[in-house]
Design a protein around this motif. Structure first.
Motif, PDB file in Angstrom:
ATOM      1  N   ILE A 199       0.865  -1.175   0.000  1.00 29.90           N
ATOM      2  CA  ILE A 199       0.000   0.000   0.000  1.00 29.90           C
ATOM      3  C   ILE A 199       0.905   1.229   0.000  1.00 29.90           C
ATOM      4  O   ILE A 199       1.571   1.512   0.998  1.00 29.90           O
ATOM      5  CB  ILE A 199      -0.915   0.006   1.246  1.00 29.90           C
ATOM      6  CG1 ILE A 199      -1.739  -1.290   1.300  1.00 29.90           C
ATOM      7  CG2 ILE A 199      -1.811   1.244   1.243  1.00 29.90           C
ATOM      8  CD1 ILE A 199      -2.414  -1.535   2.636  1.00 29.90           C
ATOM      9  N   GLU A 200       0.955   1.907  -1.144  1.00 30.74           N
ATOM     10  CA  GLU A 200       1.834   3.063  -1.275  1.00 30.74           C
ATOM     11  C   GLU A 200       1.173   4.331  -0.756  1.00 30.74           C
ATOM     12  O   GLU A 200      -0.048   4.389  -0.577  1.00 30.74           O
ATOM     13  CB  GLU A 200       2.243   3.248  -2.740  1.00 30.74           C
ATOM     14  CG  GLU A 200       3.094   2.110  -3.243  1.00 30.74           C
ATOM     15  CD  GLU A 200       3.533   2.259  -4.683  1.00 30.74           C
ATOM     16  OE1 GLU A 200       4.430   1.520  -5.078  1.00 30.74           O
ATOM     17  OE2 GLU A 200       2.964   3.099  -5.420  1.00 30.74           O
ATOM     18  N   ASN A 201       2.005   5.333  -0.533  1.00 26.96           N
ATOM     19  CA  ASN A 201       1.549   6.622  -0.037  1.00 26.96           C
ATOM     20  C   ASN A 201       2.400   7.700  -0.695  1.00 26.96           C
ATOM     21  O   ASN A 201       3.587   7.482  -0.950  1.00 26.96           O
ATOM     22  CB  ASN A 201       1.706   6.661   1.483  1.00 26.96           C
ATOM     23  CG  ASN A 201       1.021   7.830   2.113  1.00 26.96           C
ATOM     24  OD1 ASN A 201       1.505   8.958   2.027  1.00 26.96           O
ATOM     25  ND2 ASN A 201      -0.103   7.577   2.746  1.00 26.96           N
ATOM     26  N   ALA A 202       1.804   8.866  -0.943  1.00 28.33           N
ATOM     27  CA  ALA A 202       2.559   9.971  -1.541  1.00 28.33           C
ATOM     28  C   ALA A 202       3.770  10.327  -0.685  1.00 28.33           C
ATOM     29  O   ALA A 202       4.813  10.734  -1.206  1.00 28.33           O
ATOM     30  CB  ALA A 202       1.656  11.187  -1.727  1.00 28.33           C
ATOM     31  N   SER A 203       3.656  10.159   0.620  1.00 30.21           N
ATOM     32  CA  SER A 203       4.796  10.291   1.524  1.00 30.21           C
ATOM     33  C   SER A 203       5.405   8.896   1.617  1.00 30.21           C
ATOM     34  O   SER A 203       4.931   8.043   2.363  1.00 30.21           O
ATOM     35  CB  SER A 203       4.325  10.773   2.902  1.00 30.21           C
ATOM     36  OG  SER A 203       5.399  10.756   3.801  1.00 30.21           O
ATOM     37  N   TYR A 204       6.435   8.636   0.824  1.00 26.19           N
ATOM     38  CA  TYR A 204       6.945   7.277   0.638  1.00 26.19           C
ATOM     39  C   TYR A 204       7.208   6.527   1.936  1.00 26.19           C
ATOM     40  O   TYR A 204       7.018   5.319   2.011  1.00 26.19           O
ATOM     41  CB  TYR A 204       8.207   7.283  -0.231  1.00 26.19           C
ATOM     42  CG  TYR A 204       7.948   7.702  -1.652  1.00 26.19           C
ATOM     43  CD1 TYR A 204       6.901   7.158  -2.387  1.00 26.19           C
ATOM     44  CD2 TYR A 204       8.745   8.656  -2.267  1.00 26.19           C
ATOM     45  CE1 TYR A 204       6.661   7.551  -3.700  1.00 26.19           C
ATOM     46  CE2 TYR A 204       8.509   9.054  -3.575  1.00 26.19           C
ATOM     47  CZ  TYR A 204       7.476   8.500  -4.283  1.00 26.19           C
ATOM     48  OH  TYR A 204       7.228   8.883  -5.568  1.00 26.19           O
ATOM     49  N   GLY A 205       7.628   7.206   2.975  1.00 22.83           N
ATOM     50  CA  GLY A 205       7.893   6.553   4.249  1.00 22.83           C
ATOM     51  C   GLY A 205       6.663   5.935   4.872  1.00 22.83           C
ATOM     52  O   GLY A 205       6.760   5.049   5.726  1.00 22.83           O
ATOM     53  N   ALA A 206       5.483   6.374   4.464  1.00 22.95           N
ATOM     54  CA  ALA A 206       4.230   5.834   5.000  1.00 22.95           C
ATOM     55  C   ALA A 206       3.755   4.610   4.229  1.00 22.95           C
ATOM     56  O   ALA A 206       2.729   4.022   4.564  1.00 22.95           O
ATOM     57  CB  ALA A 206       3.147   6.911   4.976  1.00 22.95           C
ATOM     58  N   THR A 207       4.493   4.211   3.217  1.00 22.17           N
ATOM     59  CA  THR A 207       4.152   3.019   2.431  1.00 22.17           C
ATOM     60  C   THR A 207       4.313   1.767   3.290  1.00 22.17           C
ATOM     61  O   THR A 207       5.203   1.697   4.136  1.00 22.17           O
ATOM     62  CB  THR A 207       5.066   2.948   1.187  1.00 22.17           C
ATOM     63  OG1 THR A 207       4.742   4.048   0.332  1.00 22.17           O
ATOM     64  CG2 THR A 207       4.900   1.654   0.429  1.00 22.17           C
TER      65      THR A 207
END
Length: 132
Positions: free
Chosen positions: A43-51
């Motif tokens: 599950i990816e996120n625009a804030s990569y660290g939250a992926t």
């Protein structure tokens, strides 16, 4: 152990992947001590660290349901190559699995590798290291 069933469940998880940035879908499935199978996707996120990776998604789903021991895990990514768990996922797997737990890395239901956890994460730092 029926690795094919675990691989099929990993593919089911892969289908649900949310990957608008990388377009690289990964699925995972874990077999727990109780015999239940939990799958997950990345599950990816625009804030990569939250992926979040597929392996951790599956593990966290299981733990949130009261499961504490992984008997086997299957990971699927690209059908052209073997997709191994990242370092963070290997560490999380080691929290809930034994050293000899099978880690199945599959291209498809017929092409897969089976490694022990201690083969893909030698010298793991575990809860045993915290007990003095």
């Amino acid at each position: 152990m029926n690795f094919e069933l675990l691989i099929q469940e990993a593919f089911k998880g892969r289908e649900k992947a949310y990957v608008p940035y990388s377009n690289f879908k990964v699925g995972a499935a874990i077999l727990t001590d109780s015999g239940k199978i939990y799958n997950g996707c990345n599950i990816e996120n625009a804030s990569y660290g939250a992926t979040n990776c597929a392996e951790r998604t599956a593990i966290f789903k299981a733990v949130s349901e009261g499961e504490k021991e992984i008997k086997a895990i299957a990971v699927v990514g690209s059908p052209e190559e073997y997709t191994f768990p990242c370092g963070i996922c290997r560490q999380v797997i080691s929290e809930f699995a034994k050293e000899d737990t099978p880690v199945i890395i599959a291209k498809n239901e017929n092409e897969f590798l089976v490694n022990r956890l201690d083969e893909i994460l030698p010298g793991a730092f575990t809860k045993k290291d915290l007990i003095k």
